[in-house]
Design a protein around this motif. Structure first.
Motif, PDB file in Angstrom:
ATOM      1  N   SER A   2       0.835  -1.193   0.000  1.00 11.60           N
ATOM      2  CA  SER A   2       0.000   0.000   0.000  1.00 11.60           C
ATOM      3  C   SER A   2       0.875   1.250   0.000  1.00 11.60           C
ATOM      4  O   SER A   2       2.059   1.224   0.351  1.00 11.60           O
ATOM      5  CB  SER A   2      -0.901   0.008   1.233  1.00 11.60           C
ATOM      6  N   ARG A   3       0.262   2.393  -0.372  1.00 14.83           N
ATOM      7  CA  ARG A   3       0.991   3.664  -0.330  1.00 14.83           C
ATOM      8  C   ARG A   3       1.397   3.998   1.096  1.00 14.83           C
ATOM      9  O   ARG A   3       2.463   4.587   1.323  1.00 14.83           O
ATOM     10  CB  ARG A   3       0.130   4.776  -0.925  1.00 14.83           C
ATOM     11  N   TRP A 127      -2.640   8.734   2.753  1.00 15.76           N
ATOM     12  CA  TRP A 127      -1.938   8.594   1.481  1.00 15.76           C
ATOM     13  C   TRP A 127      -2.874   8.366   0.306  1.00 15.76           C
ATOM     14  O   TRP A 127      -2.430   8.288  -0.839  1.00 15.76           O
ATOM     15  CB  TRP A 127      -0.913   7.469   1.579  1.00 15.76           C
ATOM     16  N   ASP A 128      -4.166   8.255   0.556  1.00 21.24           N
ATOM     17  CA  ASP A 128      -5.143   8.047  -0.507  1.00 21.24           C
ATOM     18  C   ASP A 128      -6.220   9.120  -0.437  1.00 21.24           C
ATOM     19  O   ASP A 128      -6.572   9.607   0.643  1.00 21.24           O
ATOM     20  CB  ASP A 128      -5.779   6.660  -0.398  1.00 21.24           C
ATOM     21  N   PRO A 263      -7.890   6.127  -9.591  1.00 22.14           N
ATOM     22  CA  PRO A 263      -7.220   5.641  -8.376  1.00 22.14           C
ATOM     23  C   PRO A 263      -5.883   4.967  -8.682  1.00 22.14           C
ATOM     24  O   PRO A 263      -4.944   5.075  -7.900  1.00 22.14           O
ATOM     25  CB  PRO A 263      -8.213   4.633  -7.787  1.00 22.14           C
ATOM     26  N   THR A 267      -3.958   7.907  -7.308  1.00 24.58           N
ATOM     27  CA  THR A 267      -4.733   7.970  -6.062  1.00 24.58           C
ATOM     28  C   THR A 267      -5.879   8.964  -6.158  1.00 24.58           C
ATOM     29  O   THR A 267      -6.134   9.725  -5.222  1.00 24.58           O
ATOM     30  CB  THR A 267      -3.836   8.312  -4.854  1.00 24.58           C
TER      31      THR A 267
END
Length: 358
Positions: A2-3, A127-128, A263, A267
């Motif tokens: 994940s970010r 981060w999203d 996305p 993101t």
């Protein structure tokens, strides 16, 4: 991965960004009030342009250091002195949330490049664009806090806080298009992209009428904000490297790119169920900003130009990251994947232009 896993937290200092810790310790003793000798240094995972480090002194107090990267640099890039100046002014004179600054060093002899030191601000970074782990109501509150914070920045009178000369007033779009076009053309190692070449030609001739000047952040997005750990309140706006005096709608439209980006890779929120996530629509978000800044509604065609301009500008930033990757001076281990997004984003920007032309 994940970010959050990619970009959160710290890591050992990369070999390419190491420096003399004893020299920094000595500088901190002389320039940072309350500093206790005995310095420990780690490097933050996030950040593409200016290497950023977490400093912990002998008493356990944490600071953050931002520096210019080593190696050959493009003209006007990595302006840590400008970051320091704008954060210091906003922290002293406004309610725009920024970390407290402690000192700027313009002596390359200390750690090899210019740097500044500021407080380490505790809190959450999302981060999203649609943060996971929150309820729809909490996500809506996060977006409202972002909207209020960028509106607060754009309500600041630059001259009143000592930033009247922080950039040129007027013709922001023309100057920015020229700047990023020049940087794009000059960075031969990053290569040419057909969509960027077309944007370089089209954008200067299609700037909407009207002009305004305010302090603009230049990279205002959710992962450049530190939120309070318990409440939907922003404790600090980070990464002021691209800040200047400019058109506030350019700054706000950049922030709104999240609504127009997919996305995957960017993101963004495109294709997601905005209402189910608890988020305002783009139209609602723009209307809230206009109300908070006391401006009339923004014509749709003008806002679409601002979006296309910002996609071009962001593609120019990514093109610069790509060049640093190929020169071996990139600050982040994830810079290669960031630079690779330049061409897809340039194509997305040109698709926006084609819709406008139609």
């Amino acid at each position: 991965m994940s970010r959050d896993e990619q970009f959160s937290g710290t890591m050992p200092v990369r070999d390419a960004h190491a420096f003399d810790i004893a020299a920094l310790d000595a500088w901190m003793r002389d320039h940072v009030a309350g500093y206790t000798p005995g310095l420990a240094v780690a490097q933050f995972k996030g950040g593409q342009s200016n290497p950023t480090y977490k400093l912990t002194d002998g008493a356990g107090r944490a600071y953050v250091l931002r520096r210019k990267p080593p190696g050959k640099l493009l003209k006007s890039a990595h302006a840590v002195d400008r970051e320091y100046r704008v954060m210091t002014a906003l922290g002293r004179h406004t309610d725009v949330p920024v970390a407290r600054t402690h000192g700027l060093c313009t002596d390359d002899g200390v750690i090899g490049t210019w740097f500044y030191v500021m407080d380490h601000v505790d809190g959450r970074i999302f981060w999203d664009a649609a943060p996971a782990g929150l309820t729809p109501e909490q996500r809506g509150a996060v977006f409202d806090a972002m909207n209020e914070t960028i509106a607060a920045l754009h309500r600041v009178d630059p001259a009143a806080v000592g930033l009247g000369d922080y950039g040129k007033a007027g013709n922001y779009f023309a100057r920015q298009i020229a700047r990023w076009s020049t940087q794009y053309r000059d960075d031969a190692q990053a290569g040419r992209i057909a969509a960027m070449d077309r944007l370089v030609e089209w954008l200067p001739d299609n700037i909407p009428p009207g002009d305004e000047t305010r302090i603009v952040h230049g990279d205002f997005r959710i992962d450049n904000l530190i939120f309070d750990a318990e409440a939907p309140r922003i404790r600090a706006v980070l990464d002021w490297e691209l800040s200047t005096l400019g058109h506030p709608l350019a700054d706000f439209a950049y922030h709104c790119l999240m609504y127009r980006m997919p996305p995957q890779g960017f993101t963004g929120l495109m294709g997601q169920d905005i209402e189910a996530l608890g988020l305002p629509s783009e139209a609602q978000y723009v209307a809230a900003y206009c109300q908070r800044t006391g401006r009339d509604p923004i014509p749709a065609d003008e806002f679409d130009f601002y979006i296309a301009f910002n996609m071009f500008r962001l593609a120019g930033i990514l093109h610069g990251i790509l060049g640093r990757v190929r020169r071996g001076t990139a600050a982040s281990a994830h810079a290669a994947s960031q630079g690779a997004m330049c061409e897809p984003l340039a194509k997305l920007a040109w698709a926006q232009v084609e819709r406008l032309a139609a």
